[in-house]
Design an enzyme around this catalytic site. Structure first.
Site, PDB file in Angstrom:
ATOM      1  N   LYS A 108     -66.478  64.728  -7.346  1.00  0.00           N
ATOM      2  CA  LYS A 108     -65.956  63.987  -8.500  1.00  0.00           C
ATOM      3  C   LYS A 108     -64.882  64.846  -9.171  1.00  0.00           C
ATOM      4  O   LYS A 108     -64.904  66.050  -9.008  1.00  0.00           O
ATOM      5  CB  LYS A 108     -67.085  63.714  -9.507  1.00  0.00           C
ATOM      6  CG  LYS A 108     -68.352  63.101  -8.911  1.00  0.00           C
ATOM      7  CD  LYS A 108     -68.215  61.613  -8.745  1.00  0.00           C
ATOM      8  CE  LYS A 108     -69.511  61.024  -8.175  1.00  0.00           C
ATOM      9  NZ  LYS A 108     -69.414  59.619  -7.818  1.00  0.00           N
ATOM     10  N   LYS A 142     -69.285  65.058   0.090  1.00  0.00           N
ATOM     11  CA  LYS A 142     -69.000  63.676   0.479  1.00  0.00           C
ATOM     12  C   LYS A 142     -67.746  63.155  -0.199  1.00  0.00           C
ATOM     13  O   LYS A 142     -67.547  63.374  -1.388  1.00  0.00           O
ATOM     14  CB  LYS A 142     -70.205  62.811   0.082  1.00  0.00           C
ATOM     15  CG  LYS A 142     -69.973  61.316   0.172  1.00  0.00           C
ATOM     16  CD  LYS A 142     -71.229  60.567  -0.273  1.00  0.00           C
ATOM     17  CE  LYS A 142     -71.012  59.071  -0.313  1.00  0.00           C
ATOM     18  NZ  LYS A 142     -70.000  58.665  -1.277  1.00  0.00           N
ATOM     19  N   ASP A 155     -66.012  60.162  -1.925  1.00  0.00           N
ATOM     20  CA  ASP A 155     -66.524  58.971  -2.584  1.00  0.00           C
ATOM     21  C   ASP A 155     -66.151  57.756  -1.747  1.00  0.00           C
ATOM     22  O   ASP A 155     -65.182  57.785  -0.998  1.00  0.00           O
ATOM     23  CB  ASP A 155     -65.936  58.851  -3.996  1.00  0.00           C
ATOM     24  CG  ASP A 155     -66.869  58.052  -4.874  1.00  0.00           C
ATOM     25  OD1 ASP A 155     -66.768  56.818  -4.846  1.00  0.00           O
ATOM     26  OD2 ASP A 155     -67.721  58.645  -5.554  1.00  0.00           O
ATOM     27  N   HIS A 158     -71.934  54.420   3.812  1.00  0.00           N
ATOM     28  CA  HIS A 158     -72.099  54.064   2.402  1.00  0.00           C
ATOM     29  C   HIS A 158     -72.232  52.552   2.296  1.00  0.00           C
ATOM     30  O   HIS A 158     -71.636  51.822   3.071  1.00  0.00           O
ATOM     31  CB  HIS A 158     -70.910  54.560   1.578  1.00  0.00           C
ATOM     32  CG  HIS A 158     -71.177  54.468   0.106  1.00  0.00           C
ATOM     33  ND1 HIS A 158     -71.046  53.290  -0.590  1.00  0.00           N
ATOM     34  CD2 HIS A 158     -71.600  55.383  -0.792  1.00  0.00           C
ATOM     35  CE1 HIS A 158     -71.373  53.504  -1.863  1.00  0.00           C
ATOM     36  NE2 HIS A 158     -71.716  54.759  -2.009  1.00  0.00           N
ATOM     37  N   HIS A 217     -77.102  55.174   2.419  1.00  0.00           N
ATOM     38  CA  HIS A 217     -77.580  55.217   1.036  1.00  0.00           C
ATOM     39  C   HIS A 217     -78.709  54.207   0.860  1.00  0.00           C
ATOM     40  O   HIS A 217     -78.610  53.084   1.311  1.00  0.00           O
ATOM     41  CB  HIS A 217     -76.425  54.910   0.083  1.00  0.00           C
ATOM     42  CG  HIS A 217     -75.429  56.014   0.054  1.00  0.00           C
ATOM     43  ND1 HIS A 217     -75.240  56.821  -1.035  1.00  0.00           N
ATOM     44  CD2 HIS A 217     -74.602  56.488   1.019  1.00  0.00           C
ATOM     45  CE1 HIS A 217     -74.321  57.730  -0.745  1.00  0.00           C
ATOM     46  NE2 HIS A 217     -73.922  57.545   0.499  1.00  0.00           N
ATOM     47  N   SER A 248     -79.059  58.909  -3.802  1.00  0.00           N
ATOM     48  CA  SER A 248     -77.856  59.330  -4.505  1.00  0.00           C
ATOM     49  C   SER A 248     -77.669  58.445  -5.723  1.00  0.00           C
ATOM     50  O   SER A 248     -77.912  57.252  -5.659  1.00  0.00           O
ATOM     51  CB  SER A 248     -76.671  59.188  -3.538  1.00  0.00           C
ATOM     52  OG  SER A 248     -75.455  59.290  -4.214  1.00  0.00           O
TER      53      SER A 248
END
Length: 469
Positions: free
Chosen positions: A166, A192, A194, A285, A318, A370
């Site tokens: 981030k 990871k 995003d 994801h 996820h 997550s």
């Protein structure tokens, strides 16, 4: 048999067959059906079976050119949902001939295509699918699976640790690579991209891949551990996605990433085949899943999307956290976590599992927890997910007051403490906070993290809950 007779007909005459005994080659589906008032339950169940297989709204003379009995879907059982007025679970069996081999795309187009816009239903939700062994065998499945991944990474006996970099949008490639290096250097196994980092004007994919590869090699050299960064290969076309995966392989990266719902099952299955052929792990994801799975009465439950992903292929996916900021009730979540990892799962309605599923040794997928989790959650996560999982702390790493590397150290120390306590036979659920407190005495990084996140809770009721039994 009656000759051709034009006109609109009731579905239940053809598609409701309570006496039908399901075959082991049938694909079975459980739909939660909320009908329009005044439509009898048998008609609704039959309508779902018809619209998602051979039926159309009127009699057509070409029906006479085929064997409907051989190809039609059948509603073979209907049960009212306890505690709900006028809502039913309709069980439908589809003959295997209706589906193209090795195509999740085709399976979904048939089963959840038109039927969801159907006027006779106020709402329909696909709760679960039983994939027969014969159909499963037409899929490659995950590129590598849990055991092969552990062997490639040389990491055993504990969950793996990750971190989403981030701020997710706006960093330059070099600064992004720096954050990756700091996290991996501090003790994480993975970092990871995003899900919405693809190739934007502020950071093109090739630059990001290069700087992340540099970060991986530098961190590996310093720690003596194998490291990875999920390089997001998701792109606007399948060709571009494969091009990115090829570049990742040329850099020697161990793992790439794909957004399987926004990218689509066709693209995902292509990426999974490429990954197996070229020794890349594939992180998946689930961006967009809540659009499909969050409403209790309409859409598709995530356990169906999870099964579909295991067929299409991915090594990580996820799967909610049970404890963080995103949706997930514990029993339901553990139900589909087992569907992802285990080889054989018994029907168990208390966990939302409507059918027994046999995966016939199709490789398993590591569930990724997550979203809004931090060091205080570590014992609970270790307890809930067990060793075969990836625990990802984005803000829970990068939000550390001393920086990214100490944030990573704090998470790794917390994880090792929880695993050690579990192996000593301690009760993580009851003693979790105590275990973290003890560990923080000899880790200043963990102590600082404990201080920052001691008050954070995300307490909301889950939207999608199990039915009362």
């Amino acid at each position: 048999s009656v000759g051709f007779k034009a006109g609109v007909k009731e579905y239940k005459l053809t598609y409701y067959t309570p006496e039908y005994e399901t075959k082991e080659t049938d694909i079975l589906a459980a739909f939660r059906v909320t009908p329009q008032p005044g439509v009898p339950p048998e008609e609704r169940g039959a309508a779902v079976a018809a619209e998602s297989s051979t039926g159309t709204w009127t009699t057509v003379w070409t029906d006479g050119l085929t064997s409907l009995d051989r190809y039609k879907g059948r509603c073979y059982h209907i049960e009212p949902v306890p505690g709900e007025e006028d809502q039913y679970i309709a069980y439908v069996a589809y003959p295997l001939d209706l589906f193209e081999e090795g195509s999740v795309t085709n399976m979904f187009t048939s089963i959840v295509g038109n039927v969801f816009g159907f006027k006779a239903l106020r709402a329909x939700r696909l709760e679960d699918l039983r994939i027969p062994v014969a159909y499963t065998k037409t899929f490659q499945g995950p590129p590598h699976g849990i055991q092969v991944e552990r062997d490639k990474l040389n990491k055993y006996g504990r969950p793996l640790l990750g971190c989403t970099i981030k701020p997710k949008l706006g960093l330059s490639a070099k600064n992004y690579g720096r954050a990756v290096y700091e996290c991996l250097r501090g003790g994480l196994d993975f970092t990871k991209d995003d899900e919405n980092v693809n190739s934007q004007p502020f950071m093109r994919w090739r630059d990001r891949f290069l700087f992340c590869a540099e970060a991986i090699y530098k961190a590996q050299a310093e720690t003596g551990e194998i490291k990875g960064h999920y390089l997001n290969a998701t792109a606007g076309t399948c060709e571009e996605m494969i091009k990115r995966a090829v570049f990742a392989r040329e850099l020697g990266a161990p793992i790439v990433m794909h957004d399987y719902l926004t990218g689509g099952f066709t693209a995902n299955t292509s990426x999974a085949h490429y990954c197996r052929d070229n020794g890349l792990l594939l992180h998946i994801h689930r961006a967009m899943h809540a659009v499909i799975d969050r409403q209790k009465n309409h859409g598709m439950h995530f356990r169906v999307l999870a099964k579909a992903l295991r067929l299409s292929g991915g090594d990580h996916i996820h799967a909610g956290t049970v404890v963080g900021k995103l949706e997930g009730e514990r029993d339901i979540t553990l139900g589909f976590v087992d569907l992802l990892r285990d080889d054989f799962i018994e029907k168990d309605r208390s966990r939302g599992i409507y059918f027994t599923q046999d995966w016939v040794s199709l490789p398993g997928v590591l569930p990724v927890a997550s979203g809004g989790i931090h060091v205080w959650h570590m014992p609970a996560l270790t307890e809930i997910f067990g060793d075969d999982s990836v625990l990802q702390f984005g803000g829970g790493t990068l939000g550390h007051p001393w920086g990214n590397a100490p944030g990573a150290v704090a998470n790794r120390v917390a994880l090792e403490a929880x695993v050690k306590a579990r192996n000593e036979g301690r009760d993580l659920a009851a003693e979790g906070n105590e275990i973290i407190r003890e560990a923080s005495k000899w880790s200043p990084e963990l102590a600082a993290a404990c201080e920052v996140w001691k008050e954070i809770r995300f307490n909301f009721k889950a939207v999608d809950t199990l039915d009362p039994s």
